[in-house]
Design a protein around this motif. Sequence first.
Motif, PDB file in Angstrom:
ATOM      1  N   VAL A 214       0.835  -1.193   0.000  1.00  0.00           N
ATOM      2  CA  VAL A 214       0.000   0.000   0.000  1.00  0.00           C
ATOM      3  C   VAL A 214       0.879   1.256   0.000  1.00  0.00           C
ATOM      4  O   VAL A 214       0.617   2.222  -0.733  1.00  0.00           O
ATOM      5  CB  VAL A 214      -0.946  -0.002   1.222  1.00  0.00           C
ATOM      6  N   THR A 215       1.923   1.244   0.800  1.00  0.00           N
ATOM      7  CA  THR A 215       2.836   2.387   0.836  1.00  0.00           C
ATOM      8  C   THR A 215       3.524   2.592  -0.500  1.00  0.00           C
ATOM      9  O   THR A 215       3.679   3.739  -0.964  1.00  0.00           O
ATOM     10  CB  THR A 215       3.881   2.192   1.946  1.00  0.00           C
ATOM     11  N   LYS A 216       3.914   1.491  -1.143  1.00  0.00           N
ATOM     12  CA  LYS A 216       4.566   1.603  -2.452  1.00  0.00           C
ATOM     13  C   LYS A 216       3.573   2.136  -3.498  1.00  0.00           C
ATOM     14  O   LYS A 216       3.961   2.877  -4.410  1.00  0.00           O
ATOM     15  CB  LYS A 216       5.127   0.243  -2.877  1.00  0.00           C
ATOM     16  N   ALA A 217       2.297   1.754  -3.387  1.00  0.00           N
ATOM     17  CA  ALA A 217       1.292   2.283  -4.308  1.00  0.00           C
ATOM     18  C   ALA A 217       1.132   3.791  -4.108  1.00  0.00           C
ATOM     19  O   ALA A 217       1.014   4.550  -5.078  1.00  0.00           O
ATOM     20  CB  ALA A 217      -0.040   1.566  -4.098  1.00  0.00           C
ATOM     21  N   ILE A 218       1.135   4.225  -2.859  1.00  0.00           N
ATOM     22  CA  ILE A 218       1.029   5.665  -2.579  1.00  0.00           C
ATOM     23  C   ILE A 218       2.222   6.406  -3.156  1.00  0.00           C
ATOM     24  O   ILE A 218       2.078   7.489  -3.745  1.00  0.00           O
ATOM     25  CB  ILE A 218       0.917   5.904  -1.062  1.00  0.00           C
ATOM     26  N   ALA A 219       3.411   5.838  -3.031  1.00  0.00           N
ATOM     27  CA  ALA A 219       4.609   6.478  -3.574  1.00  0.00           C
ATOM     28  C   ALA A 219       4.537   6.574  -5.095  1.00  0.00           C
ATOM     29  O   ALA A 219       4.954   7.578  -5.686  1.00  0.00           O
ATOM     30  CB  ALA A 219       5.856   5.693  -3.140  1.00  0.00           C
ATOM     31  N   SER A 220       3.986   5.546  -5.737  1.00  0.00           N
ATOM     32  CA  SER A 220       3.855   5.574  -7.196  1.00  0.00           C
ATOM     33  C   SER A 220       2.937   6.705  -7.635  1.00  0.00           C
ATOM     34  O   SER A 220       3.244   7.446  -8.578  1.00  0.00           O
ATOM     35  CB  SER A 220       3.318   4.233  -7.703  1.00  0.00           C
ATOM     36  N   LEU A 221       1.820   6.851  -6.967  1.00  0.00           N
ATOM     37  CA  LEU A 221       0.899   7.932  -7.310  1.00  0.00           C
ATOM     38  C   LEU A 221       1.480   9.300  -6.955  1.00  0.00           C
ATOM     39  O   LEU A 221       1.174  10.298  -7.621  1.00  0.00           O
ATOM     40  CB  LEU A 221      -0.431   7.721  -6.582  1.00  0.00           C
ATOM     41  N   THR A 222       2.328   9.345  -5.922  1.00  0.00           N
ATOM     42  CA  THR A 222       2.974  10.609  -5.564  1.00  0.00           C
ATOM     43  C   THR A 222       3.869  11.094  -6.685  1.00  0.00           C
ATOM     44  O   THR A 222       3.866  12.281  -7.046  1.00  0.00           O
ATOM     45  CB  THR A 222       3.784  10.439  -4.265  1.00  0.00           C
ATOM     46  N   VAL A 223       4.646  10.174  -7.252  1.00  0.00           N
ATOM     47  CA  VAL A 223       5.535  10.545  -8.360  1.00  0.00           C
ATOM     48  C   VAL A 223       4.720  11.020  -9.558  1.00  0.00           C
ATOM     49  O   VAL A 223       5.033  12.043 -10.184  1.00  0.00           O
ATOM     50  CB  VAL A 223       6.433   9.355  -8.747  1.00  0.00           C
ATOM     51  N   LEU A 224       3.660  10.275  -9.893  1.00  0.00           N
ATOM     52  CA  LEU A 224       2.831  10.637 -11.040  1.00  0.00           C
ATOM     53  C   LEU A 224       2.181  12.002 -10.827  1.00  0.00           C
ATOM     54  O   LEU A 224       2.198  12.863 -11.726  1.00  0.00           O
ATOM     55  CB  LEU A 224       1.761   9.569 -11.268  1.00  0.00           C
ATOM     56  N   ARG A 225       1.637  12.235  -9.655  1.00  0.00           N
ATOM     57  CA  ARG A 225       0.952  13.506  -9.407  1.00  0.00           C
ATOM     58  C   ARG A 225       1.931  14.679  -9.405  1.00  0.00           C
ATOM     59  O   ARG A 225       1.609  15.762  -9.909  1.00  0.00           O
ATOM     60  CB  ARG A 225       0.212  13.428  -8.065  1.00  0.00           C
ATOM     61  N   ASP A 226       3.131  14.465  -8.870  1.00  0.00           N
ATOM     62  CA  ASP A 226       4.120  15.545  -8.863  1.00  0.00           C
ATOM     63  C   ASP A 226       4.496  15.937 -10.285  1.00  0.00           C
ATOM     64  O   ASP A 226       4.613  17.131 -10.604  1.00  0.00           O
ATOM     65  CB  ASP A 226       5.375  15.100  -8.098  1.00  0.00           C
ATOM     66  N   SER A 227       4.650  14.946 -11.149  1.00  0.00           N
ATOM     67  CA  SER A 227       4.989  15.234 -12.536  1.00  0.00           C
ATOM     68  C   SER A 227       3.827  15.932 -13.244  1.00  0.00           C
ATOM     69  O   SER A 227       4.034  16.807 -14.097  1.00  0.00           O
ATOM     70  CB  SER A 227       5.356  13.940 -13.267  1.00  0.00           C
ATOM     71  N   MET A 228       2.593  15.563 -12.895  1.00  0.00           N
ATOM     72  CA  MET A 228       1.429  16.239 -13.472  1.00  0.00           C
ATOM     73  C   MET A 228       1.402  17.710 -13.060  1.00  0.00           C
ATOM     74  O   MET A 228       1.104  18.597 -13.868  1.00  0.00           O
ATOM     75  CB  MET A 228       0.143  15.534 -13.027  1.00  0.00           C
ATOM     76  N   ILE A 229       1.707  17.976 -11.792  1.00  0.00           N
ATOM     77  CA  ILE A 229       1.700  19.358 -11.300  1.00  0.00           C
ATOM     78  C   ILE A 229       2.758  20.190 -12.023  1.00  0.00           C
ATOM     79  O   ILE A 229       2.534  21.358 -12.355  1.00  0.00           O
ATOM     80  CB  ILE A 229       1.926  19.374  -9.781  1.00  0.00           C
ATOM     81  N   ARG A 230       3.914  19.577 -12.296  1.00  0.00           N
ATOM     82  CA  ARG A 230       4.997  20.292 -12.983  1.00  0.00           C
ATOM     83  C   ARG A 230       4.748  20.394 -14.485  1.00  0.00           C
ATOM     84  O   ARG A 230       5.412  21.176 -15.182  1.00  0.00           O
ATOM     85  CB  ARG A 230       6.334  19.604 -12.721  1.00  0.00           C
ATOM     86  N   GLY A 231       3.804  19.593 -14.995  1.00  0.00           N
ATOM     87  CA  GLY A 231       3.479  19.674 -16.411  1.00  0.00           C
ATOM     88  C   GLY A 231       4.445  18.964 -17.334  1.00  0.00           C
ATOM     89  O   GLY A 231       4.472  19.244 -18.539  1.00  0.00           O
ATOM     90  N   ASN A 232       5.257  18.028 -16.803  1.00  0.00           N
ATOM     91  CA  ASN A 232       6.204  17.317 -17.673  1.00  0.00           C
ATOM     92  C   ASN A 232       5.891  15.821 -17.781  1.00  0.00           C
ATOM     93  O   ASN A 232       6.746  15.024 -18.135  1.00  0.00           O
ATOM     94  CB  ASN A 232       7.641  17.499 -17.176  1.00  0.00           C
TER      95      ASN A 232
END
Length: 283
Positions: A214-232
Amino acid sequence: MDPASCYQRDKNPPAEAELAAGYPLRPAADDAPFVLQRDPGDEHREGYHSHDRAARERDATEQRHTFTIPPGHVAVTDAEGRSTGEVRLKPTWPQDEGEAPEYVDGKAYVYDAASQTFAEPAPKPEHDATTNAKPTNPKDTFGVLKASLSFVSLPVLMETAVAMAEGGFKYGAHNYRVRGVRASVYVDATFRHVSDFWEGMDIDEESGAQLSHVTKAIASLTVLRDSMIRGNWIDDRPPPSPKGWLKKISAEMVHLAEKFPQPVARYLANGKRGPGRILENGE
């Protein structure tokens, strides 16, 4: 009428005349000098005698007690039960103790079955726990409207920090911010971790820190969302399904529940059974 009888009449006026005037009509003693009296605070005002203050108070009292209450309203009283001359909407009280309170003028009235009365709430304390704001500190009022980590579970947050550090040790911290990520890669990773967890595997065997899937799934979504926020990020999602497709499928579950109002209980891990109807033979 002779002057003597007039003087005697003036010294003994009828009682109803005194009541109508609001102050005694008997003249002062013959040797008493006339003094113009004023109310406290009227030192700089002209034309006000001592009896004027009593008259004003009498008129105010009469006005408070002689007013018409519109239909559907009740009179507002002070702490001693005296009318204030104001009215408010008549509340419709709940009938049973424990029901939601009625709000009148911003106050919650709760029904007490023992006393059959409706009690007002206690005065708000200096520190209002509902808003976490102190009236004496205006900064608190604005501070509670900002994003706050106090709403986030710190154990989960710290476990996610370890998972992010694990990825940083492998690939370089914040590499996803420089290079960007592909959506499908991290969605697939999230699904794999969630699937492993759902199928009974608590710990990710590939995790050097022995973290939960579950923690690893949260980390995966964290990376994806951070990249979405940065627009890259790279949006490689498939063409979208028709709008509302999931809502329509969920509606079928409602029909299924209506057809089987007492479903057989589901089987859980460790030989347990979930909520629902359990057959007597254990099947």
